[in-house]
Motif scaffolding. Structure first.
Motif, PDB file in Angstrom:
ATOM      1  N   ALA A  58       0.821  -1.215   0.000  1.00  0.00           N
ATOM      2  CA  ALA A  58       0.000   0.000   0.000  1.00  0.00           C
ATOM      3  C   ALA A  58       0.855   1.264   0.000  1.00  0.00           C
ATOM      4  O   ALA A  58       0.521   2.231  -0.681  1.00  0.00           O
ATOM      5  N   ASP A  83      -8.717   2.256  -9.335  1.00  0.00           N
ATOM      6  CA  ASP A  83      -7.995   1.063  -8.886  1.00  0.00           C
ATOM      7  C   ASP A  83      -6.636   1.027  -9.576  1.00  0.00           C
ATOM      8  O   ASP A  83      -6.282   1.939 -10.304  1.00  0.00           O
ATOM      9  N   PHE A  91      -6.622  -3.705  -4.765  1.00  0.00           N
ATOM     10  CA  PHE A  91      -6.403  -2.398  -4.144  1.00  0.00           C
ATOM     11  C   PHE A  91      -7.171  -1.301  -4.886  1.00  0.00           C
ATOM     12  O   PHE A  91      -7.240  -1.304  -6.115  1.00  0.00           O
ATOM     13  N   ILE A 121      -5.436   4.425   0.270  1.00  0.00           N
ATOM     14  CA  ILE A 121      -5.343   3.148  -0.427  1.00  0.00           C
ATOM     15  C   ILE A 121      -6.051   2.123   0.457  1.00  0.00           C
ATOM     16  O   ILE A 121      -5.808   2.057   1.656  1.00  0.00           O
ATOM     17  N   VAL A 123      -8.168  -2.022   0.558  1.00  0.00           N
ATOM     18  CA  VAL A 123      -8.387  -3.337  -0.056  1.00  0.00           C
ATOM     19  C   VAL A 123      -9.886  -3.515  -0.242  1.00  0.00           C
ATOM     20  O   VAL A 123     -10.666  -3.237   0.667  1.00  0.00           O
ATOM     21  N   SER A 130      -6.501  -0.027   5.411  1.00  0.00           N
ATOM     22  CA  SER A 130      -6.371   1.177   4.599  1.00  0.00           C
ATOM     23  C   SER A 130      -5.076   1.889   4.970  1.00  0.00           C
ATOM     24  O   SER A 130      -4.555   1.743   6.071  1.00  0.00           O
TER      25      SER A 130
END
Length: 144
Positions: A58, A83, A91, A121, A123, A130
């Motif tokens: 991330a 994305d 992600f 960012i 999932v 995050s």
């Protein structure tokens, strides 16, 4: 040897040769406690490894996306989502852009010159995972 001494000898021999039920139960209890502890440690290790993998991925994706956003023209910076394509399909990213006023910064004459970019960012499957990043960009003035 008499019959009595043969029985005594067998009794002593059997007593020396094995463990009592109590000794076996104590040994099994100690082994069970050790196994439960090891399984718990392994589970925690897997959780830490998963979190570490997310943090690493991330942060790299956030740096990449933030660089793309900073390279945009100042007036093109707006809130957006997206994305990372097929390579990192699990992600997603979200950017929030806010213009800073003179009252926010304390810098005289900074109205319309500074914007903050908040990038998150996350999932798709797990909203609890995050990663957030913030930066401030300045409008470049063109010399007359």
């Amino acid at each position: 040897m008499s019959l009595f001494s043969k029985r005594l000898y067998r009794h002593v021999e059997c007593r020396i040769a094995g463990f009592t039920l109590l000794e076996v139960m104590i040994a099994i209890t100690i082994i069970a406690i050790a196994i439960v502890t090891l399984i718990g440690a392994q589970s925690q290790s897997v959780s830490i490894a998963t979190a570490s993998k997310f943090d690493t991925t991330a942060s790299l994706l956030a740096q990449q996306k933030m660089t793309e956003l900073v390279l945009l023209d100042y007036d093109e910076l707006t809130d957006n989502t997206g994305d990372f394509g097929e390579d990192f399909s699990s992600f997603t990213w979200k950017s929030e852009v806010e213009e800073l006023a003179e009252g926010d910064t304390g810098i005289a004459g900074s109205d319309g010159m500074l914007k903050t970019i908040d990038l998150t960012i996350s999932v798709k499957e797990d909203a609890a995972l995050s990663y957030s990043l913030r930066t401030v960009v300045c409008k470049l003035s063109v010399a007359p």
